[in-house]
Design an enzyme around this catalytic site. Structure first.
Site, short mmCIF file in Angstrom:
data_model
loop_
_atom_site.label_atom_id
_atom_site.label_comp_id
_atom_site.label_asym_id
_atom_site.label_seq_id
_atom_site.Cartn_x
_atom_site.Cartn_y
_atom_site.Cartn_z
N ARG A 64 0.76 -0.65 0.24
CA ARG A 64 0.24 -0.31 -0.30
C ARG A 64 0.83 1.38 -0.19
O ARG A 64 0.29 2.38 -0.68
CB ARG A 64 -0.85 -0.41 1.46
CG ARG A 64 -2.39 -1.28 1.08
CD ARG A 64 -2.43 -1.45 2.62
NE ARG A 64 -4.32 -2.43 1.92
CZ ARG A 64 -3.66 -3.31 1.93
NH1 ARG A 64 -2.70 -4.21 1.79
NH2 ARG A 64 -4.84 -4.36 2.06
N GLY B 67 -1.28 -11.85 -4.79
CA GLY B 67 -2.44 -11.58 -5.00
C GLY B 67 -2.79 -10.18 -4.57
O GLY B 67 -3.62 -9.42 -5.19
N SER C 186 -13.15 -9.68 2.47
CA SER C 186 -11.57 -9.49 1.55
C SER C 186 -10.78 -7.79 1.76
O SER C 186 -11.41 -7.33 1.03
CB SER C 186 -11.53 -10.06 0.86
OG SER C 186 -10.11 -9.73 0.06
N ASP D 139 -3.60 -15.40 7.18
CA ASP D 139 -2.49 -15.98 6.64
C ASP D 139 -1.61 -16.84 7.32
O ASP D 139 -0.41 -17.31 7.92
CB ASP D 139 -1.62 -14.85 6.14
CG ASP D 139 -1.72 -14.11 5.16
OD1 ASP D 139 -2.41 -14.84 4.28
OD2 ASP D 139 -1.92 -12.60 4.86
N PRO E 122 40.77 3.31 37.98
CA PRO E 122 40.52 4.84 37.75
C PRO E 122 40.26 5.71 37.09
O PRO E 122 41.01 5.70 35.75
CB PRO E 122 41.79 4.94 38.57
CG PRO E 122 42.90 3.71 37.97
CD PRO E 122 42.11 2.89 37.77
N ALA E 123 40.39 7.32 36.98
CA ALA E 123 39.85 8.30 36.03
C ALA E 123 41.45 8.90 35.60
O ALA E 123 42.78 8.33 35.96
CB ALA E 123 39.88 9.18 37.15
N ALA E 124 41.30 8.60 34.02
CA ALA E 124 42.65 9.14 33.13
C ALA E 124 43.15 7.88 32.37
O ALA E 124 44.31 7.77 32.61
CB ALA E 124 43.15 10.07 33.75
N SER E 125 42.81 7.16 33.23
CA SER E 125 43.56 5.63 33.54
C SER E 125 43.72 5.14 31.53
O SER E 125 45.54 4.25 31.23
CB SER E 125 43.11 4.25 34.00
OG SER E 125 41.85 3.99 33.68
N1 LIG Z 1 48.73 4.19 27.26
C1 LIG Z 1 48.67 5.85 27.07
N2 LIG Z 1 49.72 5.96 26.70
C2 LIG Z 1 49.11 7.49 26.53
N3 LIG Z 1 48.42 8.13 26.35
C3 LIG Z 1 47.13 7.62 27.07
C4 LIG Z 1 47.13 5.96 26.74
N4 LIG Z 1 45.73 5.80 27.59
C5 LIG Z 1 45.45 7.06 27.52
N5 LIG Z 1 45.76 7.68 27.20
C6 LIG Z 1 45.09 9.66 26.57
O1 LIG Z 1 44.93 9.93 28.41
C7 LIG Z 1 43.73 10.49 28.09
C8 LIG Z 1 43.14 9.87 29.26
O2 LIG Z 1 42.35 8.95 28.60
P1 LIG Z 1 40.66 7.51 28.93
O3 LIG Z 1 41.20 6.93 27.44
O4 LIG Z 1 39.98 8.72 28.27
O5 LIG Z 1 41.27 7.78 29.86
P2 LIG Z 1 40.01 6.83 31.19
O6 LIG Z 1 38.65 6.74 30.36
O7 LIG Z 1 40.25 6.29 31.75
O8 LIG Z 1 39.25 8.04 32.06
C9 LIG Z 1 43.46 10.28 26.50
O9 LIG Z 1 43.52 11.97 26.14
C10 LIG Z 1 44.13 9.75 25.83
O10 LIG Z 1 44.04 9.07 24.72
N1 LIG Z 2 30.11 2.32 36.40
C1 LIG Z 2 30.82 3.53 36.37
C2 LIG Z 2 31.39 4.66 35.89
C3 LIG Z 2 31.74 5.69 36.75
N2 LIG Z 2 31.36 5.83 37.93
C4 LIG Z 2 31.42 7.07 38.43
C5 LIG Z 2 33.00 7.84 38.88
C6 LIG Z 2 33.66 8.75 38.42
O1 LIG Z 2 33.88 9.76 38.96
C7 LIG Z 2 32.58 9.05 37.23
C8 LIG Z 2 32.79 9.72 36.12
O2 LIG Z 2 33.31 8.55 35.25
P1 LIG Z 2 34.62 8.46 33.59
O3 LIG Z 2 34.56 6.72 33.53
O4 LIG Z 2 33.17 9.47 32.83
O5 LIG Z 2 35.91 9.49 34.26
P2 LIG Z 2 36.72 9.07 33.80
O6 LIG Z 2 37.20 9.53 32.26
O7 LIG Z 2 37.97 8.00 33.83
O8 LIG Z 2 37.63 10.40 34.22
O9 LIG Z 2 31.01 8.05 37.46
C9 LIG Z 2 31.13 5.51 38.67
O10 LIG Z 2 30.67 5.30 39.73
N3 LIG Z 2 30.44 3.50 37.93
#
Ligand SMILES: Nc1ncnc2c1ncn2[C@@H]1O[C@H](COP(=O)(O)OP(=O)(O)O)[C@@H](O)[C@H]1O
Ligand SMILES: Nc1ccn([C@H]2C[C@H](O)[C@@H](COP(=O)(O)OP(=O)(O)O)O2)c(=O)n1
Length: 650
Positions: free
Chosen positions: A27, A100, A176, A324, A449-452
């Site tokens: 349709r 059909g 139909s 059907d 942890p953060a920024a790992s």
């Molecule tokens: N092994 C590494 N060596 C250098 N720089 C890294 C490495 N891993 C991540 N980065 C950089 O570090 C910053 C934070 O990484 P990200 O993946 O956002 O971390 P998270 O998610 O744990 O907070 C980004 O700019 C990323 O490009």
């Molecule tokens: N599964 C999760 C994800 C994030 N969180 C919380 C703790 C974190 O400080 C914030 C922000 O997480 P996010 O992964 O964005 O932080 P980073 O990118 O690692 O700096 O959220 C949580 O408690 N449990």
């Protein structure tokens, strides 16, 4: 000619989406072609039947453009350039293939044209009765002739009179939707008001699509009337999944104890969902979650939990709305306990095959006890089915119904001549394989942890492995951001909890990455601003917030296998996954990484709060492998992660 072989399955756990509705697709192609303007159609059924209707419109001068296609089949998304009711004479005979619906609907349009055209089809279609539409169309003054070898059958020669059709009132002798639609479509070209009265309710897609294209029609009980001379207005539409295709899986799952099946986005038009009602009456456990009404057609998700079915009697008034689905309901009857009675269904004898005779023959071949009547059958269920070598009789629904029966029959069932399945259900075999060999979705959990470097590694792994990547931190950040928008202090735990009920939080996937909308808004970069950084850990410590988000995080697994990163993915969200990584780096390195991004993040403060909170603190989950990325490049971390995951059996 191909065959499909099936052996019994013990369980059925899957999430599937069946292709677009066949009736609506036909349709949609016709109305978009007749409309004034351009219509985009999404989820068009890429089957041979619907492709024939599209080609028919093209041969009448309607142009279309394919936006997306299902490889090996046909278009699923297209743009149709409407002709504002002005069609051109075709150069060739119009071939409706096996359809059909296509033939009868197009006959309504072509009978009204000043040019002559011929509608033909395959051998099966050339033996199906066309008298039922020729009678009312002739009453309207149309020139129409059945030139087939079989009396009253296609090829049909139609149109070619300079006179405009006359409006009629037609009392249909049979219920139909195809006859109703043919007369109403012809009525669009006629003078004054054309109306039809049906003896019983039939599927109302034509009425709904008229409304969608701004055609005024009046519906008064079983009488539908339309004024001629109206021009449909182009209007984009989405076609929901075909409930007649979903019916095969509904029966398979409902009759299999222990099964759990979800079928997404199925059309739930009240004139089509009788199959669901009958199965529920048979004892099936089916949950209906309505999603919305789009383009005038309601649709939703169906979840079926398997069990034991009981036979039932199909009521006379139900027959037109599940005609059907009767072949597969007959299979359900054979699998059920007690008797299943199907009467008042002689219409089945003039479908793609004589469906009373073909169903009875195949059921008997599998050992079922069946009595055949002129207008139906009675099945005494409960006898175990055994495998057999079966014919499809060139009938798509017979082929699929008996493949479903084969899933319950001892031994290997072979259904021959299954190519016709493509007329209504392209991709059926793919879904069958999914149901027979379900590959459970899995999760790769990445915490740290953060920024790992969690998100970076998660994104790269997802790309390499073709998985979805879910950033759970962004979900906590979205709640923190929403609390700022609502002017709630981060320390006001009660206020934050109350806000959770007020906001509409949607977690979805875009480009294989997670996306979060708060009241329809994607906060984007605002999620990483200082105001959010400084309160997110406090918000993430609230147990109610965590409960809500953990549930949404687990739901993501329904969409597919994924890499999920956060703080508690390996410990709380997916504690059973074997694939757990903990990405770490020294505090100094992490601070440097954040500041290299130009962000003055309170990384160490957040880490302290995230690790010390009571609910789901950041820990190295049991079974997780730690990667210390302090001295590693991103590539090295990704390679290391891949080899760890492989060693864990990925
Ligand atoms: N092994 C590494 N060596 C250098 N720089 C890294 C490495 N891993 C991540 N980065 C950089 O570090 C910053 C934070 O990484 P990200 O993946 O956002 O971390 P998270 O998610 O744990 O907070 C980004 O700019 C990323 O490009
Ligand atoms: N599964 C999760 C994800 C994030 N969180 C919380 C703790 C974190 O400080 C914030 C922000 O997480 P996010 O992964 O964005 O932080 P980073 O990118 O690692 O700096 O959220 C949580 O408690 N449990």
């Amino acid at each position: 000619m191909s065959s499909i072989k099936v052996t019994p399955i013990k369980s059925l756990n899957a999430v599937i989406e069946v292709p677009g509705d066949k009736s609506i697709s036909h349709r949609a192609a016709i109305m978009a072609g007749l409309a004034d303007g351009v219509t985009q159609i999404d989820n068009y059924l890429p089957s041979e039947d619907c492709l024939c209707t599209l080609e028919a419109m093209a041969s009448l001068g309607v142009q279309y453009e394919v936006l997306e296609r299902l490889e090996g089949y046909g278009p699923t998304s297209l743009r149709i350039y409407g002709q504002a009711m002005q069609l051109n004479a075709p150069d060739v005979e119009i071939d409706c293939g096996n359809s059909g619906t296509g033939m009868r609907l197009l006959a309504g349009v072509l009978a009204a044209q000043p040019f002559q055209s011929t509608l033909t089809g395959d051998e099966s279609l050339q033996s199906r009765p066309m008298g039922r539409i020729m009678t009312p169309l002739s009453m309207m003054g149309a020139r129409i002739e059945a030139a087939g070898e079989k009396e009253g059958c296609a090829p049909m020669i139609l149109g070619g009179s300079a006179e405009r059709l006359q409006a009629i009132h037609y009392d249909m002798p049979m219920a139909s939707a195809q006859v109703k639609s043919a007369v109403l479509l012809a009525g669009l070209f006629a003078e004054y008001e054309t109306s039809v009265r049906q003896p019983a309710e039939t599927r109302d897609h034509t009425e709904r699509i008229f409304d969608h294209f701004q055609i005024d029609s009046t519906i008064d009980g079983h009488r539908i009337a339309v004024h001629g001379g109206q021009i449909p207005m182009a209007n984009d539409l989405y076609i929901p999944g075909d409930i007649s295709s979903a019916a095969f899986w509904l029966v398979a799952a409902a009759a299999m104890p222990g099964a759990e099946l979800k079928i997404k986005k199925v059309g739930l038009n009240p004139t089509r969902k009788a199959v669901v009602d009958v199965l529920i009456r048979m004892g099936a456990d089916i949950r209906v979650d309505m999603i919305s009404e789009d383009s005038g057609e309601p649709y939703g998700d169906l979840t079926v939990i398997g069990g034991t079915l009981q036979g039932t009697e199909i009521l006379p008034e139900e027959v037109p709305n599940l005609i059907d689905e009767i072949p597969v309901l007959a299979v359900a009857g054979a699998l059920a306990e007690g008797r299943m009675v199907i009467r008042n269904a002689s219409e089945l004898r003039v479908k793609e095959s004589d469906r009373i005779s073909t169903v009875v023959t195949n059921l008997r071949a599998m050992g079922a006890e069946v009595e055949e009547f002129d207008d139906g059958m009675e099945i005494t269920g409960g006898r175990p089915l055994h495998a057999a070598e079966l014919e499809s009789y060139d009938d798509h629904r017979i082929a699929m119904s008996f493949i479903i029966a084969g899933l319950f029959a001892e031994g290997e069932t072979v259904v021959h001549n299954t190519d016709f399945i493509n007329t209504s259900y392209p991709g059926f075999q793919h879904d069958l394989e999914k149901v027979m060999n379900p590959k459970p979705h899995f999760a790769i959990a990445i915490d740290g942890p953060a920024a790992s470097g969690k998100s970076t590694v998660a994104r790269r792994l997802a790309e390499k492995l073709g998985l979805i990547m879910i950033n759970t931190g962004a979900m906590y950040r979205a709640i923190a951001w929403a609390s700022i928008q609502h002017g709630i202090d981060a320390s006001d735990t009660e206020g934050v909890i109350a806000m959770l009920d007020r906001i509409d939080l949607r977690c979805g996937v875009r480009d294989r990455g997670s996306i979060i909308l708060v009241d329809g808004v994607d906060a984007g970069d605002a999620l990483r601003e200082d105001a959010v950084n400084s309160r997110v850990s406090a918000i993430a410590a609230i147990p109610e917030v965590r409960r809500l988000l953990v549930e949404k995080q687990r739901d993501y697994l329904e969409l597919g296998s994924l890499v999920m990163e956060g703080r508690d993915i390996g410990s709380v969200v997916f504690p059973d996954t074997p694939y757990k990584l903990y990405v770490d780096a020294s505090e100094e390195v992490r601070l440097a990484r954040r500041s290299a991004e130009g962000l003055a993040d309170v990384v160490s403060q957040r880490d302290k709060e995230d690790s010390s909170r009571k609910t789901s603190p950041l820990v190295v989950a049991e079974g997780a492998t730690v990667i210390d990325s302090s001295e590693m490049t991103i590539e090295e971390v990704v390679d290391e992660a891949m080899s760890i995951l492989k060693s864990k059996g990925l």
